[in-house]
Design a protein around this motif. Sequence first.
Motif, PDB file in Angstrom:
ATOM      1  N   TRP A  23       0.840  -1.196   0.000  1.00  9.65           N
ATOM      2  CA  TRP A  23       0.000   0.000   0.000  1.00  9.65           C
ATOM      3  C   TRP A  23       0.875   1.245   0.000  1.00  9.65           C
ATOM      4  O   TRP A  23       1.839   1.349   0.759  1.00  9.65           O
ATOM      5  CB  TRP A  23      -0.875   0.056   1.251  1.00  9.65           C
ATOM      6  N   ASN A  24       0.518   2.210  -0.836  1.00  8.66           N
ATOM      7  CA  ASN A  24       1.246   3.485  -0.843  1.00  8.66           C
ATOM      8  C   ASN A  24       0.271   4.630  -1.027  1.00  8.66           C
ATOM      9  O   ASN A  24      -0.934   4.420  -1.248  1.00  8.66           O
ATOM     10  CB  ASN A  24       2.336   3.481  -1.925  1.00  8.66           C
ATOM     11  N   LEU A  25       0.782   5.840  -0.952  1.00  7.66           N
ATOM     12  CA  LEU A  25      -0.044   7.044  -1.087  1.00  7.66           C
ATOM     13  C   LEU A  25       0.433   7.935  -2.229  1.00  7.66           C
ATOM     14  O   LEU A  25       0.211   9.138  -2.223  1.00  7.66           O
ATOM     15  CB  LEU A  25      -0.055   7.822   0.238  1.00  7.66           C
ATOM     16  N   THR A  46      -2.890   2.051  -4.341  1.00  9.09           N
ATOM     17  CA  THR A  46      -2.709   3.459  -4.012  1.00  9.09           C
ATOM     18  C   THR A  46      -3.945   3.970  -3.288  1.00  9.09           C
ATOM     19  O   THR A  46      -5.056   3.852  -3.800  1.00  9.09           O
ATOM     20  CB  THR A  46      -2.452   4.298  -5.269  1.00  9.09           C
ATOM     21  N   LEU A  47      -3.743   4.535  -2.115  1.00 10.90           N
ATOM     22  CA  LEU A  47      -4.822   5.058  -1.298  1.00 10.90           C
ATOM     23  C   LEU A  47      -4.764   6.573  -1.258  1.00 10.90           C
ATOM     24  O   LEU A  47      -3.769   7.172  -1.657  1.00 10.90           O
ATOM     25  CB  LEU A  47      -4.730   4.490   0.124  1.00 10.90           C
ATOM     26  N   GLN A  48      -5.829   7.185  -0.722  1.00  8.61           N
ATOM     27  CA  GLN A  48      -5.896   8.638  -0.660  1.00  8.61           C
ATOM     28  C   GLN A  48      -4.828   9.202   0.255  1.00  8.61           C
ATOM     29  O   GLN A  48      -4.625   8.720   1.372  1.00  8.61           O
ATOM     30  CB  GLN A  48      -7.277   9.083  -0.174  1.00  8.61           C
ATOM     31  N   TRP A  49      -4.164  10.267  -0.205  1.00  5.41           N
ATOM     32  CA  TRP A  49      -3.087  10.908   0.539  1.00  5.41           C
ATOM     33  C   TRP A  49      -3.615  11.502   1.839  1.00  5.41           C
ATOM     34  O   TRP A  49      -4.746  11.944   1.933  1.00  5.41           O
ATOM     35  CB  TRP A  49      -2.482  12.013  -0.330  1.00  5.41           C
ATOM     36  N   GLY A  50      -2.762  11.527   2.874  1.00  3.90           N
ATOM     37  CA  GLY A  50      -3.093  12.224   4.103  1.00  3.90           C
ATOM     38  C   GLY A  50      -3.693  11.337   5.171  1.00  3.90           C
ATOM     39  O   GLY A  50      -3.487  10.127   5.212  1.00  3.90           O
ATOM     40  N   ASN A  51      -4.475  11.950   6.065  1.00  2.00           N
ATOM     41  CA  ASN A  51      -5.022  11.217   7.200  1.00  2.00           C
ATOM     42  C   ASN A  51      -5.889  10.028   6.828  1.00  2.00           C
ATOM     43  O   ASN A  51      -5.889   9.016   7.545  1.00  2.00           O
ATOM     44  CB  ASN A  51      -5.791  12.171   8.114  1.00  2.00           C
ATOM     45  N   PRO A  52      -6.663  10.065   5.715  1.00  2.00           N
ATOM     46  CA  PRO A  52      -7.422   8.865   5.344  1.00  2.00           C
ATOM     47  C   PRO A  52      -6.528   7.640   5.155  1.00  2.00           C
ATOM     48  O   PRO A  52      -6.907   6.524   5.515  1.00  2.00           O
ATOM     49  CB  PRO A  52      -8.102   9.279   4.027  1.00  2.00           C
ATOM     50  N   PHE A  53      -5.325   7.853   4.610  1.00  6.62           N
ATOM     51  CA  PHE A  53      -4.400   6.745   4.421  1.00  6.62           C
ATOM     52  C   PHE A  53      -3.983   6.163   5.769  1.00  6.62           C
ATOM     53  O   PHE A  53      -4.008   4.940   5.980  1.00  6.62           O
ATOM     54  CB  PHE A  53      -3.165   7.231   3.654  1.00  6.62           C
ATOM     55  N   TYR A  54      -3.613   7.025   6.704  1.00  8.55           N
ATOM     56  CA  TYR A  54      -3.132   6.546   7.990  1.00  8.55           C
ATOM     57  C   TYR A  54      -4.244   5.865   8.791  1.00  8.55           C
ATOM     58  O   TYR A  54      -4.007   4.891   9.503  1.00  8.55           O
ATOM     59  CB  TYR A  54      -2.506   7.698   8.776  1.00  8.55           C
ATOM     60  N   THR A  55      -5.456   6.370   8.661  1.00  8.85           N
ATOM     61  CA  THR A  55      -6.584   5.747   9.349  1.00  8.85           C
ATOM     62  C   THR A  55      -6.814   4.330   8.846  1.00  8.85           C
ATOM     63  O   THR A  55      -6.985   3.389   9.630  1.00  8.85           O
ATOM     64  CB  THR A  55      -7.857   6.590   9.149  1.00  8.85           C
ATOM     65  N   LYS A  56      -6.789   4.159   7.536  1.00  8.03           N
ATOM     66  CA  LYS A  56      -7.024   2.833   6.959  1.00  8.03           C
ATOM     67  C   LYS A  56      -5.885   1.871   7.291  1.00  8.03           C
ATOM     68  O   LYS A  56      -6.121   0.685   7.561  1.00  8.03           O
ATOM     69  CB  LYS A  56      -7.199   2.961   5.450  1.00  8.03           C
ATOM     70  N   LEU A  57      -4.665   2.399   7.286  1.00  7.72           N
ATOM     71  CA  LEU A  57      -3.522   1.545   7.607  1.00  7.72           C
ATOM     72  C   LEU A  57      -3.597   1.078   9.059  1.00  7.72           C
ATOM     73  O   LEU A  57      -3.330  -0.089   9.369  1.00  7.72           O
ATOM     74  CB  LEU A  57      -2.224   2.308   7.350  1.00  7.72           C
ATOM     75  N   ALA A  58      -3.987   1.989   9.956  1.00  9.01           N
ATOM     76  CA  ALA A  58      -4.106   1.623  11.372  1.00  9.01           C
ATOM     77  C   ALA A  58      -5.211   0.599  11.577  1.00  9.01           C
ATOM     78  O   ALA A  58      -5.049  -0.377  12.331  1.00  9.01           O
ATOM     79  CB  ALA A  58      -4.377   2.870  12.207  1.00  9.01           C
ATOM     80  N   MET A  59      -6.345   0.790  10.919  1.00  5.54           N
ATOM     81  CA  MET A  59      -7.462  -0.147  11.050  1.00  5.54           C
ATOM     82  C   MET A  59      -7.066  -1.533  10.558  1.00  5.54           C
ATOM     83  O   MET A  59      -7.401  -2.556  11.167  1.00  5.54           O
ATOM     84  CB  MET A  59      -8.668   0.371  10.264  1.00  5.54           C
ATOM     85  N   ALA A  60      -6.345  -1.559   9.454  1.00  7.60           N
ATOM     86  CA  ALA A  60      -5.940  -2.844   8.890  1.00  7.60           C
ATOM     87  C   ALA A  60      -4.953  -3.558   9.809  1.00  7.60           C
ATOM     88  O   ALA A  60      -5.046  -4.771  10.024  1.00  7.60           O
ATOM     89  CB  ALA A  60      -5.327  -2.636   7.510  1.00  7.60           C
ATOM     90  N   ALA A  61      -4.001  -2.793  10.369  1.00 12.84           N
ATOM     91  CA  ALA A  61      -3.011  -3.397  11.259  1.00 12.84           C
ATOM     92  C   ALA A  61      -3.663  -3.892  12.548  1.00 12.84           C
ATOM     93  O   ALA A  61      -3.344  -4.972  13.050  1.00 12.84           O
ATOM     94  CB  ALA A  61      -1.904  -2.392  11.572  1.00 12.84           C
ATOM     95  N   ALA A  62      -4.598  -3.108  13.087  1.00 10.58           N
ATOM     96  CA  ALA A  62      -5.270  -3.504  14.319  1.00 10.58           C
ATOM     97  C   ALA A  62      -6.182  -4.703  14.106  1.00 10.58           C
ATOM     98  O   ALA A  62      -6.387  -5.513  15.010  1.00 10.58           O
ATOM     99  CB  ALA A  62      -6.079  -2.330  14.866  1.00 10.58           C
TER     100      ALA A  62
END
Length: 452
Positions: free
Chosen positions: A47-49, A78-94
């Motif tokens: 996954w990248n931004l 490719t995911l949306q740049w910025g906080n949406p990316f970090y939110t999705k990455l955190a949800m996936a990891a958790a």
Amino acid sequence: MGRPDLNRRQLLGGLGGLFVAGSFGFAALGTGADALAAGTHPRVRYWNLFSGGDGSNMIAMLDAFRKANPDIAVKDSTLQWGNPFYTKLAMAAAGNRAPDLGVMHLGRVTGFSPGRLLDPWNVGLLAKYGVRQEDFSPALWKRAVVDGKLYALPLDIHVQLCFYRKDVLKKAGLLGTDGRIVPVTSADEWFDVLKEAKRATKKGLQTIGLWANDQNFQWWFFVAFYTQLGGTWFNAGNTEVTFDTDKAVQVLTFLRRHLTDGYADPGFAGPAGAEQFLNGSPFVWEGNWSVPVYSGAKLDYGATPLPPVFGKQATHAESHAFVLPHQSDRGGPTNEAAHRLAAYVVTHARQWAAGGHIPAYTPTLSTAAYRKLDPQSEYVSAMNHQATEPKVWFAGSTGILAQRVGPIVAASTMGSTRPENAARRMKGALTQLLAMKNPMDGMTAAEGGAAA
């Protein structure tokens, strides 16, 4: 990068809506994503931004990896740049649905709960594929280490730059014999340069574009010049605010003067500054990602780190870095393939440098191919004097620190608040942030690990 009249963040935010698919809204991009290998070959989900020019360069690098490593399949998304990316990455990891490899801004790593949402790199595996600590800037590598473990593998350094039109500066007598802007070592010298450049500028154009009303850019510029003054943020244990309001006032007054002395026009703030530069404005301050735009327009221009107006070289810097989102069963051939992919991209970053970024892998910088890049080779020295945000959980690109303090800097630059008042508000915001708990792990900056 896209249209030169669009802020990179505006462009990528708009594009983000196009990439909607899957349980979290992910979409596969890039050639080869639909041609995944079946059977026993490892498959790396990445996954990248990156979009715009960065996205194209990344796809080219991934295709080169696929060709060189046909035994590994890569599914890039490719995911949306910025906080949406970090939110999705955190949800996936958790939720134990994380990809095998991801990208983050280095400044965000400390706040991403290393050890809980991120897995550490196996430095032995990285060395096997040609990546060693000694091939990176010591300061950059240190930023990637949390509690003694490497949690990020730096890909680049992206910096704020002073872009200048050589045709205008030549007319103003501001080019040296090497064809580059004359050296500047103080604020007075800088405003003398602006004064001469203004005389040589066509009517209707501002002298410098500096994104006066943009909270991100104003924050980045503040970080650079505050670092030049030797300013600090917090003590070593992150228990006390050490922010120097007197130094802050110096920086805020300096930024504001560009408008009060008539060199920057608030009516041309933001993307209009880039347009003005294309049309003949002598200066613009912005990120190195604008290099493809200005080079594509066939401008006769140069780019240097932000001027050392307070005596010390320092320009704002952030980095893209590879990370390993947490997986409960991380290991085996897929994990090794993720290390192999990241190492390949980092050590083959000549393509990445075409987008303006400075490769983090220092052997690339000494190659003949890199030295031929213009203006990249002019500002590569920024590698050695990076002004970065403090290493705390609320810092980093699009982080809470920029959201809270950036608007205060912009308000001072635009004249809606006095520098003295702005400096006090900044210190107050820093005090509040230091007491806040990271929503990722419930710990304050003092409680969370950040020591290299």
